[in-house]
Write an enzyme that holds these catalytic residues in place. Structure first.
Site, PDB file in Angstrom:
ATOM      1  N   THR A 185       0.863  -1.181   0.000  1.00 54.69           N
ATOM      2  CA  THR A 185       0.000   0.000   0.000  1.00 54.69           C
ATOM      3  C   THR A 185       0.906   1.240   0.000  1.00 54.69           C
ATOM      4  O   THR A 185       2.064   1.157   0.410  1.00 54.69           O
ATOM      5  CB  THR A 185      -0.883   0.033   1.258  1.00 54.69           C
ATOM      6  OG1 THR A 185      -0.028   0.096   2.400  1.00 54.69           O
ATOM      7  CG2 THR A 185      -1.752  -1.200   1.345  1.00 54.69           C
ATOM      8  N   GLU A 329      -5.793  -3.821  -0.583  1.00 58.23           N
ATOM      9  CA  GLU A 329      -6.146  -4.946   0.292  1.00 58.23           C
ATOM     10  C   GLU A 329      -7.298  -5.783  -0.254  1.00 58.23           C
ATOM     11  O   GLU A 329      -7.609  -6.844   0.274  1.00 58.23           O
ATOM     12  CB  GLU A 329      -6.547  -4.424   1.681  1.00 58.23           C
ATOM     13  CG  GLU A 329      -5.397  -3.909   2.519  1.00 58.23           C
ATOM     14  CD  GLU A 329      -5.088  -2.436   2.281  1.00 58.23           C
ATOM     15  OE1 GLU A 329      -5.439  -1.909   1.200  1.00 58.23           O
ATOM     16  OE2 GLU A 329      -4.494  -1.811   3.186  1.00 58.23           O
ATOM     17  N   LYS A 437     -15.007  17.835  10.625  1.00 57.82           N
ATOM     18  CA  LYS A 437     -16.047  17.887  11.650  1.00 57.82           C
ATOM     19  C   LYS A 437     -16.309  19.335  12.051  1.00 57.82           C
ATOM     20  O   LYS A 437     -15.479  19.967  12.678  1.00 57.82           O
ATOM     21  CB  LYS A 437     -15.653  17.063  12.868  1.00 57.82           C
ATOM     22  CG  LYS A 437     -16.848  16.740  13.745  1.00 57.82           C
ATOM     23  CD  LYS A 437     -16.575  15.575  14.669  1.00 57.82           C
ATOM     24  CE  LYS A 437     -17.903  15.022  15.206  1.00 57.82           C
ATOM     25  NZ  LYS A 437     -17.700  13.923  16.141  1.00 57.82           N
ATOM     26  N   TRP A 442     -20.530  16.193  10.284  1.00 60.04           N
ATOM     27  CA  TRP A 442     -19.486  15.867   9.313  1.00 60.04           C
ATOM     28  C   TRP A 442     -19.716  16.526   7.961  1.00 60.04           C
ATOM     29  O   TRP A 442     -20.850  16.595   7.492  1.00 60.04           O
ATOM     30  CB  TRP A 442     -19.415  14.355   9.106  1.00 60.04           C
ATOM     31  CG  TRP A 442     -18.942  13.619  10.321  1.00 60.04           C
ATOM     32  CD1 TRP A 442     -19.717  12.877  11.176  1.00 60.04           C
ATOM     33  CD2 TRP A 442     -17.611  13.544  10.819  1.00 60.04           C
ATOM     34  NE1 TRP A 442     -18.938  12.364  12.173  1.00 60.04           N
ATOM     35  CE2 TRP A 442     -17.643  12.752  11.991  1.00 60.04           C
ATOM     36  CE3 TRP A 442     -16.393  14.082  10.408  1.00 60.04           C
ATOM     37  CZ2 TRP A 442     -16.495  12.469  12.733  1.00 60.04           C
ATOM     38  CZ3 TRP A 442     -15.252  13.792  11.153  1.00 60.04           C
ATOM     39  CH2 TRP A 442     -15.313  13.005  12.302  1.00 60.04           C
TER      40      TRP A 442
END
Ligand code: ADP
Length: 540
Positions: A185, A329, A437, A442
């Site tokens: 990754t 993944e 936030k 959000w």
């Protein structure tokens, strides 16, 4: 009681055996790094992959050993993958866009015994060679005539190297759960983590991806993976294409709009896959050249959120956009945006609304979204939570790392925040660490970025949260203008206003000449937050 069917192992060698047997003369076309367009077919790819496997064995490479590739999408790279896995070894794709120290780090972490690299990366490797004690031999993916002079250990050209064997070799008979591929990754924070694919996971993922609701491949198809093989398994295409007999068109190192358009036209490409940045370059070219791809039916876009304006432009050209989401993944595809029958009749904005979502999971991927306490949230298109996945091609651990990564139900936390609607369509709101936030609520940075790039003068946009004394955090919009454009901040905000909740509107706009990116071409928000560490907002 066990069934009485044969134990036919799901091995990568079966894919190229099938491709060579049933679709042996189907072409694999490459824009070669040496210049000219190169043509071969699945029968020849298999024959030369057998030589690679035989040659690796002669060099002492044993099952389970790692062999790195540092290369663009070419026929030799493809032969290397099939040869390496056919000898029981593991292809480790190294992303050449990583920082050199990261390349050295992952080659050492993987303990690669050999490196197969394009000639254009020889200088990069020479600079690192002192740090790469594990590497016994370098093979340059070219022929003797184009072989650069190099002091790399035991360096040889690919053609000379496989020229020393006759291809009289049998693929290794392996357990289908054996490791086949290794991809790290990007690791924007901390060290990169190795994802270790198996033969079985690659075969199952590629079968799922070939299906009509995903890549939609058939023997009549011609597919162009602009997505590099070093970017998460080239989204399965190096396997799905020979598995179906689709013609494979490989772009080499040239990913610019003109080069991609030319390949699409000359090779009759029906399906192409790449990240939004690549498709933005193609759109710019089509606009300038007043051109329109004639054969292209299906455009896969993923790796980062596709802006609405991009989806609209391609659909207007009669090309269906399939927005996909995934991660290394997950081998890597987790969802893809085909239209289910209930949605197939939608038109105009309603159709684009669905296309902007990241689609639904194919067979072999299971999903859930969870709230603060890990409880499952409803699939109502409104509740958003951590997106977690399980499946036949999802990682259960990282390479040489004992940290557990699955929850009690065996799901992997993707780190993304999403909604899932009643039809099963996922919408990625943000990476959890990128959400803003404000006053306890959000704000999705992805949604703001996508809206901002809809402004005619904006080439690229990024949104980050900036500390605010009253609201905790407020959004800052950072934009790169299109060439020769000078958009005013107020004009961009006016354009966005009314299209989102008013309290989502960024508090400030900063115009810059470029944005930082990661090695897989995503916005590097960690870097961006660093660059704007001192930023204060107007009202604050
Ligand atoms: P890859 O190497 O396949 O790009 P990474 O593991 O580097 O995968 O990054 C995966 C992340 O990229 C996802 O977790 C998600 O945050 C982001 N991503 C991928 N596709 C999309 C998409 N279509 N929309 C929004 N974010 C996406």
């Amino acid at each position: 009681m066990l069934g009485l069917m044969q134990d036919w192992p799901l091995l990568i060698s079966k894919i190229i055996d099938y491709g060579a047997c049933q679709h042996g003369s189907r072409e694999v076309v490459t824009r070669s790094l040496e210049g000219p367009v190169h043509r071969t077919d699945y029968a020849a790819i298999r024959a030369r992959a057998l030589r690679v496997a035989q040659r690796l064995q002669r060099d002492g490479i044993a099952p389970g050993d790692r062999v790195a590739t540092l290369a663009w999408n070419t026929w030799r790279h493809l032969e290397a993958w099939y040869g390496i896995t056919g000898a029981g070894a593991i292809y480790h794709t190294v992303n050449p866009r990583l920082f050199p120290e990261q390349i050295a780090w992952i080659i050492n972490h993987a303990q690669d015994r050999m490196v197969l690299a394009d000639a254009s990366f020889v200088a990069l490797l020479e600079a690192l060679a002192d740090k790469l004690g594990c590497v016994e031999r370098y093979v340059v993916l070219t022929d003797g005539a184009h072989m650069p002079a190099t002091r790399l250990r035991n360096a040889v050209s690919f053609e000379d190297w496989i020229g020393e064997v006759d291809g009289d070799f049998r693929w290794l008979d392996l357990d289908e759960r054996s490791a086949a591929g290794l991809c790290y990754t990007s690791g924007t924070t901390g060290h990169p983590k190795g994802v270790l694919y198996s033969h079985r996971s690659n075969v199952l993922h590629s079968m799922a991806m070939a299906a009509p609701d995903a890549l939609g491949l058939a023997s009549r198809s011609a597919i162009l993976p602009v997505v590099p093989m070093f970017h998460a398994n080239s989204w399965s295409i190096a396997f799905s294409a020979p598995m179906t007999g689709a013609k494979l068109v490989l772009p080499g190192a040239r990913l610019d709009g003109a080069a991609i358009f030319e390949l699409i036209e000359t090779e009759g490409v029906t399906c192409a896959a790449g990240v939004p940045t690549v498709w933005a370059m193609l759109l710019r070219y089509l606009d300038e050249a007043r051109a329109r791809p004639s054969s292209l039916q299906r455009l896969i876009v993923g790796g980062a959120a596709a802006p609405r304006s991009m989806i609209e432009q391609f659909e207007r050209l009669g090309i269906e956009v399939f927005h996909a989401w995934g991660m290394t993944e997950m081998s890597p595809v987790g969802s893809i945006g085909s239209l289910k029958p209930a949605l197939g009749a939608l038109e105009g904005d309603a159709r684009i609304d669905v296309k902007c979502k990241q689609g639904f999971a194919p067979f072999s991927v299971e999903m859930k979204i969870t709230g603060e306490q890990g409880e499952r949230l409803p699939w109502d298109g409104k509740s958003y939570g951590r997106l977690k996945v399980a499946g036949a091609a999802v990682a259960r651990a990282y390479f040489r790392d004992a940290t557990p990564i699955l929850d009690d139900e065996g799901y992997f936390d993707t780190g993304d925040v999403a909604t899932i609607d009643a039809n099963g369509y996922v919408q990625i709101t943000d990476r959890s660490k990128d959400m803003i936030k404000s006053g306890g609520e959000w704000i999705s940075s992805i949604e703001l970025e996508n809206l901002a790039v809809g402004h005619p003068d904006v080439a690229e946009a990024a949104v980050i949260g900036i500390a605010h004394p009253k609201w905790g955090e407020r959004p800052l919009l950072v934009v790169v203008p299109k060439p020769d454009c000078r958009p005013r901040p107020e004009a961009i905000l006016a354009f966005m206003s009314g299209k989102i909740a008013h309290w989502w509107l960024p508090d400030a706009v900063s115009i810059v000449s470029e944005l930082p990116h990661t090695a897989t071409g995503k916005l590097n928000k960690v870097k961006l937050r660093e660059l704007f560490r001192e930023q204060r907002l107007p009202a604050a």
